[in-house]
Design an enzyme around this catalytic site. Structure first.
Site, mmCIF file in Angstrom:
data_model
loop_
_atom_site.group_PDB
_atom_site.id
_atom_site.type_symbol
_atom_site.label_atom_id
_atom_site.label_comp_id
_atom_site.label_asym_id
_atom_site.label_seq_id
_atom_site.Cartn_x
_atom_site.Cartn_y
_atom_site.Cartn_z
ATOM 1 N N LYS A 168 15.993 47.334 -7.323
ATOM 2 C CA LYS A 168 16.825 46.137 -7.325
ATOM 3 C C LYS A 168 16.373 45.193 -6.214
ATOM 4 O O LYS A 168 16.068 45.623 -5.090
ATOM 5 C CB LYS A 168 18.289 46.509 -7.116
ATOM 6 C CG LYS A 168 18.887 47.345 -8.253
ATOM 7 C CD LYS A 168 19.091 46.525 -9.512
ATOM 8 C CE LYS A 168 19.790 47.331 -10.594
ATOM 9 N NZ LYS A 168 20.114 46.527 -11.782
ATOM 10 N N ASP A 197 14.485 44.003 -10.451
ATOM 11 C CA ASP A 197 15.634 43.441 -11.167
ATOM 12 C C ASP A 197 16.478 42.627 -10.203
ATOM 13 O O ASP A 197 17.032 43.161 -9.240
ATOM 14 C CB ASP A 197 16.463 44.579 -11.764
ATOM 15 C CG ASP A 197 17.639 44.096 -12.601
ATOM 16 O OD1 ASP A 197 17.803 42.874 -12.755
ATOM 17 O OD2 ASP A 197 18.392 44.951 -13.109
ATOM 18 N N GLU A 223 13.100 41.218 -13.689
ATOM 19 C CA GLU A 223 14.194 41.232 -14.659
ATOM 20 C C GLU A 223 15.315 40.288 -14.254
ATOM 21 O O GLU A 223 15.709 40.238 -13.090
ATOM 22 C CB GLU A 223 14.730 42.661 -14.755
ATOM 23 C CG GLU A 223 15.894 42.862 -15.710
ATOM 24 C CD GLU A 223 16.294 44.321 -15.783
ATOM 25 O OE1 GLU A 223 17.463 44.598 -16.125
ATOM 26 O OE2 GLU A 223 15.450 45.195 -15.481
ATOM 27 N N GLU A 249 19.822 41.798 -21.288
ATOM 28 C CA GLU A 249 21.057 42.575 -21.190
ATOM 29 C C GLU A 249 22.298 41.693 -21.246
ATOM 30 O O GLU A 249 23.388 42.180 -21.540
ATOM 31 C CB GLU A 249 21.076 43.407 -19.913
ATOM 32 C CG GLU A 249 21.251 42.631 -18.632
ATOM 33 C CD GLU A 249 21.372 43.530 -17.417
ATOM 34 O OE1 GLU A 249 22.502 43.730 -16.950
ATOM 35 O OE2 GLU A 249 20.336 44.039 -16.946
ATOM 36 N N ASP A 272 20.638 45.068 -25.447
ATOM 37 C CA ASP A 272 21.634 46.118 -25.251
ATOM 38 C C ASP A 272 22.460 46.227 -26.529
ATOM 39 O O ASP A 272 23.090 45.260 -26.956
ATOM 40 C CB ASP A 272 22.515 45.729 -24.057
ATOM 41 C CG ASP A 272 23.581 46.749 -23.697
ATOM 42 O OD1 ASP A 272 24.243 47.272 -24.608
ATOM 43 O OD2 ASP A 272 23.777 47.009 -22.492
ATOM 44 N N HIS A 299 18.516 47.761 -22.078
ATOM 45 C CA HIS A 299 19.339 47.927 -20.883
ATOM 46 C C HIS A 299 20.345 49.061 -21.067
ATOM 47 O O HIS A 299 21.059 49.120 -22.067
ATOM 48 C CB HIS A 299 20.089 46.613 -20.624
ATOM 49 C CG HIS A 299 21.214 46.721 -19.651
ATOM 50 N ND1 HIS A 299 22.541 46.721 -20.038
ATOM 51 C CD2 HIS A 299 21.213 46.850 -18.298
ATOM 52 C CE1 HIS A 299 23.313 46.821 -18.959
ATOM 53 N NE2 HIS A 299 22.541 46.907 -17.899
#
Length: 362
Positions: A168, A197, A223, A249, A272, A299
């Site tokens: 992240k 992400d 992401e 997502e 997703d 996701h």
């Protein structure tokens, strides 16, 4: 007979298995909306959707007040027709996440029935490309973890034979994100895929700076760098960086994916199944992405997505975030770094309904 005789829904809260933080939020709990359909011949199908902390009762109300009553007496085999009928009924609230989640809970239950009636697992009935797919770890990459923790988790994933990990990003300064990624890259070497992400935390200028700072450490993708409705911003970023841009997502219809793909704003699609409205539209997005020569790496929802990624030719990765172990009798099998799609007829989730009932809130 395949006529739907009973349709019910419930809401259960499942605690997170570990602290999960990103640049904009924390994963509070999984509000799990389950739909159970029973046909006249006694066959039962179970579907689900989720939120990460709010909105579950709104999804449940939409199901109980509007969608489930429509299903009584309908033929469960007509999955596409029923999806379209329910979508038409809710047209005033589409495209939106509450409606998409409600549609997904019904649609996955219908697919569960379809697979059970056919005696086939989801991965085969939805396409049957292969049974084993690569998996990457997210649990060791949350934003609150230290660089030492990130390195430890990444090395463990590499030792286990996994092909990738996710880190992240979205710290106050891009240099801090770059330092965290650098620590992982130097520890694992050049072969492990390291995804990043940002969870929609950046402006366009911030995303450009972040991508420039991360590029030397070869991230496999960046992401959700910006809010999901900023298609033009993602397109500008994609033209400016060598890092593939991953999105999906936070999109709730196939048409949103089409716009991203047509504008060159997405190099990886992370559709997703819960948020896009179920398995039926998920497959449409996957095939649309294939037409653009774009990979699908969905996701979350690994217990469901393993079968869908295995079904399609451009399915590339399953994201490993365990969340259903408290309410299922089995868990995702990972062998030699590959996630294995279940072979039992159905969508591949063996629910422990006693455990679900213990966590029922509505």
């Amino acid at each position: 007979m395949s006529i739907i005789a009973n349709a019910t829904a419930l809401l259960a809260d499942i605690a997170v298995e570990t602290d999960r933080t990103d640049a904009v939020q924390s994963f509070v709990k999984q509000e799990t909306i389950l739909v159970r359909l029973a046909t006249a011949d006694g066959t039962e199908g179970t579907g689900y959707a989720y939120t990460i902390g709010t909105g579950g009762t709104s999804v449940l109300a939409l199901l109980r007040d509007h969608l489930l009553p429509l299903l009584a007496g309908k033929d469960a085999r007509n999955v596409e027709g029923l999806w379209q009928e329910l979508f038409a009924l809710t047209r005033a609230t589409t495209t939106g996440v509450i409606t998409s989640l409600a549609l997904a809970a019904v649609d996955t239950a219908l697919w569960d029935l379809r697979c059970k009636r056919a005696g086939e697992p989801l991965w085969r009935l939805a396409g049957g490309h292969r049974q084993q797919v690569p998996v990457y770890d997210t649990e060791g990459g949350w934003l609150h973890l230290s660089p030492d923790d990130l390195v430890k988790s990444a090395l463990a994933a590499k030792e286990a034979g996994w092909a990738g990990v996710k880190i992240k990003v979205g710290k106050p300064h891009a240099a801090e994100d770059a330092a965290r990624l650098r620590a992982v890259r130097e520890a694992v070497g050049p072969d492990l895929h390291v995804m990043t992400d940002a969870n929609q935390s950046q402006s366009l200028s911030g995303a450009l700076r972040l991508a420039t700072a991360l590029e030397p450490y070869d991230p496999y993708w960046l992401e959700e760098p910006m809010p999901a409705d900023d298609i033009s911003g993602h397109a500008r970023l994609a033209r400016a960086t060598r890092i593939p841009v991953a999105v999906g997502e936070s999109m709730y219809s196939p048409a949103q994916f089409r716009s991203y793909l047509e504008s060159g704003a997405a190099s990886v699609v992370q559709v997703d199944a819960a948020r896009v409205g179920g398995i039926t539209p998920w497959l449409k997005v996957a095939h649309l992405a294939e037409a653009f020569n774009v990979l699908v790496c969905p996701h979350f929802l690994m217990e469901l997505h393993v079968s869908l990624v295995a079904a399609v030719a451009n399915g590339a990765y399953v994201e490993h975030i365990p969340q259903l172990r408290a309410v299922t009798r089995t868990e995702l099998a990972v062998r030699d770094g590959l996630a294995v799609a279940p072979d039992a007829p159905g969508i591949g989730i063996d629910w422990d309904m006693d455990a679900v009932d213990d966590r029922r809130v509505a």
